[in-house]
Design an enzyme around this catalytic site. Structure first.
Site, mmCIF file in Angstrom:
data_model
loop_
_atom_site.group_PDB
_atom_site.id
_atom_site.type_symbol
_atom_site.label_atom_id
_atom_site.label_comp_id
_atom_site.label_asym_id
_atom_site.label_seq_id
_atom_site.Cartn_x
_atom_site.Cartn_y
_atom_site.Cartn_z
ATOM 1 N N ASP A 200 -4.463 0.977 1.426
ATOM 2 C CA ASP A 200 -4.259 2.128 0.537
ATOM 3 C C ASP A 200 -3.864 3.347 1.362
ATOM 4 O OD1 ASP A 200 -4.088 3.540 -1.803
ATOM 5 O OD2 ASP A 200 -6.199 3.380 -2.327
ATOM 6 N N HIS A 334 0.943 -1.432 -10.294
ATOM 7 C CA HIS A 334 0.239 -0.161 -10.107
ATOM 8 C C HIS A 334 1.094 0.894 -9.406
ATOM 9 C CE1 HIS A 334 -2.873 2.748 -9.422
ATOM 10 N NE2 HIS A 334 -2.866 2.570 -8.114
#
Ligand code: HEM
Length: 477
Positions: A200, A334
């Site tokens: 991330d 996403h």
């Protein structure tokens, strides 16, 4: 505008640069009725606040030390920095007697009032919706102090210093803690990866004049997309709000064993099951676990690509020139939902995504999945993400991304098939009704039903992170 050029000494460090985040403690507090006392004690906290300039020079020293140590063939010295930032909610500013409106309706109303529109689960009684949040976030939170550091020892020592300033535990205390959240970077090779396992913090907007050598594919935004009162911020603000930033903080639980079980049970057909499951996960996120974008490497992970900042953000969902297919990446993945790149920029006329960009900080919380949880596919211990996003305008940024993109089955617009929900964060009134298309590259209009919503919000709040001059002039006494 008449504002002087941006000075990183004036900006709290977490927004533009990011406080070091091996471990972070978030102390949520309410201000007691001795408001004058609080504002007097706050003056003593200000020298502890870490500025963007300080974080930047800390980073430069670390890089220099690494280089020197590598040249000498010795390990680099540990450089300690305990970072401290503070932010206030709308109710917190009101408690301080500050009645100037910042000018953001999401911030003004607070996140609790926004929960239903964000799609959080809850119950309605007597016409009032109450989300399924932990109690601390269902009551007013006036502010949050963020303490970050290289170890729990460092953050604990800093927290002690801060508690002394506010006389916590004595009759002179002017605030009381309502909740403490501790986030930790995951261990070993999982460092930098969120709990589902994906790297991330890769794609962030570069800020004009601050991030002056953006990576390939990294778009530069005006300073006013992140900072209030700067060029690109189109709202009229009180003068003291200059160089502040608005925070959307969400306490997000992740059902990791349940997520893994679903991937295992629904591999993409035509591949050995393990690869089929990995591909499904990658098509949910838009990246492989290593961070490699599926728009660049659609059929298998490529860890070297995932780790390479000069290549891992250089894509637009338009390979080779057409954003109307989900061959490589589902429309609802996403990363595609939350930053659709060519899906909007290549429309005619083009739609700019600049005002939708946010800077994501935040950190993981909770333990690794245990053997029992993995074996049973059932979460026992809570874990997830303390999601923290900075922007000058929550209505345009976090709120819009969650409400009008992730939860909106018709987004990205104008596609040949309905994209469906963002499988990671999309929220529906009935959470077991979520579907998306395009997970199977060989049958792109098929929809996949998602029986579980694996990311579960349990609270949060909108905060204003003032500039350091504003802390000194407007907030303290
Ligand atoms: C990117 C995971 C919540 C917005 C990513 C990435 C991962 C990820 C793995 C790819 C790495 C990167 O590009 O930096 C998660 C998980 C979440 C979560 C597990 C919940 C537990 C959210 C929320 C939002 C959001 C609530 C906003 C409403 C974004 C954005 C990007 C991103 C804007 C960058 C997309 C790009 O520029 O390509 N997220 N995320 N995420 N996420 Fe999330």
């Amino acid at each position: 505008s008449t504002a002087p050029p941006l000075d990183l000494n004036n900006v709290q460090g977490d927004s533009l640069i990011g406080l070091p985040k091996k471990t972070q403690t978030y102390v949520f507090f309410q201000i007691d009725d001795n408001v004058k006392g609080f504002r007097t004690q706050l003056a003593q906290l200000v020298p502890l606040i870490t500025s963007a300039a300080q974080v930047q020079s800390h980073r430069a020293s670390i890089a220099q030390n690494k280089k020197t140590a590598a040249d000498k063939g010795v390990p680099p010295p540990l450089l300690k920095l305990a970072g401290v930032n503070i932010a206030f909610s709308h109710s917190g500013l009101a408690k301080l007697g500050i009645t100037d409106e910042i000018g953001d309706t999401a911030f003004d109303g607070g996140m609790l009032a926004d929960a239903q529109d964000l799609g959080d689960q809850g119950t309605t009684s007597g016409g009032t919706f109450t989300p399924n949040w932990i109690p601390a976030f269902k009551n007013p939170v006036h502010g949050v102090i963020l303490i970050s550091g290289d170890s729990h020892v460092t953050t604990a020592a800093t927290l002690l210093e801060i508690e002394k300033i506010f006389a916590v535990g004595t009759s002179n205390a002017t605030l009381h803690e309502v909740l403490r959240l501790v986030g930790d970077v995951r261990p070993g090779d999982e460092k930098g990866h969120e709990h589902f396992g994906f790297l991330d913090g890769i794609s962030q907007p570069a800020v004009q004049g601050v991030d002056t050598s953006p990576n390939p594919g990294q778009e530069t935004v005006s300073q006013g997309i992140i900072l209030l009162g700067r060029e690109g911020d189109t709202v009229t603000r009180p003068s003291w709000a200059l160089d502040g930033s608005l925070i959307a903080l969400r306490y997000l639980f992740q059902l990791v064993p349940e997520f893994d079980t679903f991937l295992k049970q629904n591999p993409i057909p035509g591949l050995p099951p393990i690869q089929g499951s990995e591909l499904l996960g990658a098509r949910f996120v838009g990246r492989w676990k290593s961070g490699a974008p599926i728009d660049i490497t659609p059929t298998q992970d490529n860890p070297a690509l995932g780790a390479d900042p000069s290549r891992n953000n250089d894509f637009r969902y338009a390979f080779p020139d057409d954003p109307q297919t989900q061959d490589r990446c589902p429309f609802a993945a996403h990363t595609r939902k939350t930053n659709p790149r060519a899906d909007l920029e290549d429309l005619s006329p083009p739609i700019s995504t600049e005002t939708r960009r946010i800077i994501r900080r935040g950190i993981q919380f909770g333990p690794e999945v245990s053997a029992v949880e993995a074996a049973t596919g059932k979460t026992v211990q809570g874990r997830g993400l303390i999601f923290v996003a900075y922007q000058s305008n929550i209505v345009n940024g976090f709120q819009f991304i969650q409400h009008s993109w992730a939860n909106n089955t018709g987004f990205p617009i104008d596609k040949p098939v309905t994209p469906g929900f963002d499988p990671i964060i999309g929220q529906a009134t009935d959470p077991s009704s979520r579907t998306l298309s395009g997970t199977n590259p060989n049958a792109q209009s098929n929809t996949l039903a998602l029986p579980t919503q694996w990311v579960v919000p349990k609270g949060g709040e909108y905060f204003f992170s003032p500039s350091i001059p504003a802390l000194k002039s407007t907030l303290v006494l």
